[in-house]
Scaffold this motif. Structure first.
Motif, mmCIF file in Angstrom:
data_model
loop_
_atom_site.group_PDB
_atom_site.id
_atom_site.type_symbol
_atom_site.label_atom_id
_atom_site.label_comp_id
_atom_site.label_asym_id
_atom_site.label_seq_id
_atom_site.Cartn_x
_atom_site.Cartn_y
_atom_site.Cartn_z
ATOM 1 N N THR A 167 22.842 0.754 -30.120
ATOM 2 C CA THR A 167 22.422 2.138 -30.375
ATOM 3 C C THR A 167 23.570 3.103 -30.169
ATOM 4 N N PRO A 220 10.984 -7.275 -28.712
ATOM 5 C CA PRO A 220 12.404 -7.456 -28.347
ATOM 6 C C PRO A 220 12.593 -8.283 -27.079
ATOM 7 N N ARG A 273 20.586 -3.198 -25.876
ATOM 8 C CA ARG A 273 20.144 -1.943 -26.488
ATOM 9 C C ARG A 273 21.266 -0.912 -26.539
ATOM 10 N N GLU A 302 18.750 -4.311 -21.599
ATOM 11 C CA GLU A 302 19.277 -2.954 -21.596
ATOM 12 C C GLU A 302 20.711 -2.918 -22.113
#
Length: 353
Positions: free
Chosen positions: A353, A86, A349, A346
Motif C-alpha cells: 500500500t 487475507p 500490507r 501488517e
C-alpha cells in the motif's frame, strides 16, 4: 462512523477462544470419569463454545449494522471479505509449506481442482464430504462464511419481526437436533442451526443486554452460573447410556444436542452479566481488548500448531504433570505464533500500500 467496541463481547470472545484451543488439545485429562478438557457430564465444551462464537458474531454484526435503515450490501460484503480472506490465505500458505516440509509430499490423494474450495475458504467445511486441501481454519470458517453471506437476509427478517424469526429458527433447530445430521453435514455445522445461534446472540445483545448488565445482573449471573455448573457436573435425564434404549430415539437425540446449546447460552449470559466486574480494571480492559483482536488468527492456526507440537512427544506414558506442561506449551506457542502471523500480515500490507 466506527462504533465503540463492546467489552463484554471482547471478554466472551477471548475466553471462548481459550476454551476452543484447550478443547482441540489432543490429550485427555480425566477427573473421575469425565475428560474435563473436552467434555462435561452432559455435553461437549467444543460444541457449546462454537455456538457461543456464532452468538458473538451475531451480536457484533447487529450492533454494527442492525440500527441502520439501509444496509449497503456491497460495502458489507467487501468488509467481510477483507476481514476474512487475507489472513486466512497467509496462514494457509505458511501452514501448507510447513506440512509439505514435514511430510515430504503434497496431499497426493486430492485432485488439484479441490483448491477452489480453499480459495473460497470452504475446504474445512467440505472436508467431511469430499477430499480437500484443508489446512487451517477448520469447518467453522466455512460455516461462518455461509452465515455472513446470509446476514443481509436475516437482518431484514429480524427487523420486521425478531421474535417470530427467532421462533421459526428455533423450531427448525429443535427438529434438526431431534432428527440428527441432515445429509453429510454435522449438526453443529448445519446452516440453520448456526443461523439460529447467530440470531439468538443478536437478540440477547440487542434486547436483553441492558437488563442483564443492569438490574438483572446478579440474578442472571447466579442463574446462568448455577445452570452451567449443573450442565458440567450433574448428570441430566436422557443421557445415561444404559437408559437410552428405553426412550424414544428422537428424544434422547434432541436432549443431547439441546444440552450443548443450553451450555452455550449459559456461557454467553454469565460472561455478559459479570463482564463489568472485569471491565472496571483499566489494565484488564486493555489486555482483553488487545487479545480479542488476535482471536481470529489464533482460531486459524491453533489446531495445526497443537497437532505438530504434540506429534513431537511420545505421549503414551504421559502423566498428569506432563499433560499440563504440554498444554501450557501449546497455549504459549499458539499465542506467540498468532502474534507473529499478525505482524507478518501488517508488514505485507505496508509493502503493498
Amino acid at each position: 462512523m466506527k462504533r465503540e467496541r463492546l467489552f463484554y463481547l471482547d471478554l466472551i470472545r477471548v475466553i471462548s477462544m481459550l476454551l476452543i484451543v484447550i478443547y482441540h488439545f489432543p490429550l485427555s485429562f480425566y477427573v473421575g470419569t469425565v475428560d474435563v478438557l473436552h467434555s462435561t457430564v452432559n455435553g461437549r465444551w467444543g460444541v457449546a463454545v462454537v455456538y457461543v462464537f456464532f452468538m458473538i458474531s451475531g451480536a457484533s454484526l447487529f450492533y454494527r449494522y442492525g440500527t441502520k435503515e439501509r444496509l449497503d450490501a456491497a460495502a458489507y460484503y467487501k468488509r467481510r471479505i477483507i476481514s476474512i480472506y487475507p489472513l486466512f490465505y497467509l496462514a494457509y500458505i505458511l501452514g501448507f509449506m510447513y506440512v509439505f516440509w514435514a511430510r515430504g509430499r503434497v496431499y497426493e490423494y486430492v485432485s488439484g481442482w479441490a483448491m477452489i474450495w480453499t480459495v473460497l475458504g470452504m475446504d474445512g467445511y467440505l472436508n467431511s464430504i469430499l477430499p480437500t486441501f484443508t489446512m487451517v481454519g477448520e469447518w467453522f470458517l466455512g460455516a461462518i462464511i455461509i452465515v455472513y453471506a446470509l446476514f443481509p437476509l436475516l437482518r431484514i427478517g429480524m427487523k420486521k419481526n425478531a421474535g417470530l424469526m427467532l421462533l421459526l429458527l428455533f423450531g427448525f433447530t429443535l427438529w434438526i437436533f431431534a432428527e440428527g445430521p441432515i445429509g453429510p453435514v454435522e449438526i453443529k455445522a448445519n446452516p440453520i442451526v448456526d443461523v439460529f445461534f447467530f440470531a439468538l446472540g443478536a437478540f440477547i445483545s440487542e434486547h436483553l443486554r441492558k437488563r442483564i448488565r443492569g438490574d438483572l445482573r446478579i440474578p442472571a449471573a447466579l442463574i446462568s452460573g448455577a445452570l452451567l455448573l449443573i450442565w458440567t457436573f450433574v448428570s441430566l435425564p436422557f443421557l445415561r447410556q444404559e437408559a437410552l434404549t428405553s426412550y424414544v430415539p428422537w428424544i434422547s437425540g434432541l436432549m443431547i444436542n439441546l444440552y450443548d446449546g443450553l451450555g452455550a447460552v449459559m456461557i454467553f449470559v454469565l460472561l455478559m452479566a459479570v463482564s463489568d466486574i472485569f471491565g472496571k480494571n483499566r489494565a484488564v480492559r486493555t489486555l482483553v481488548g488487545k487479545c480479542a483482536g488476535y482471536t481470529y488468527g489464533a482460531f486459524l492456526i491453533h489446531h495445526l500448531v497443537e497437532a505438530q507440537i504434540c506429534a513431537h512427544f511420545d505421549t503414551a506414558a504421559f502423566g498428569r504433570r506432563d499433560i499440563i506442561a504440554l498444554l501450557l506449551l501449546c497455549l504459549m506457542s499458539v499465542a506467540v505464533l498468532t502474534g507473529l502471523l499478525y505482524k507478518l500480515m501488517e508488514s505485507i500490507r505496508r509493502m503493498i500500500t
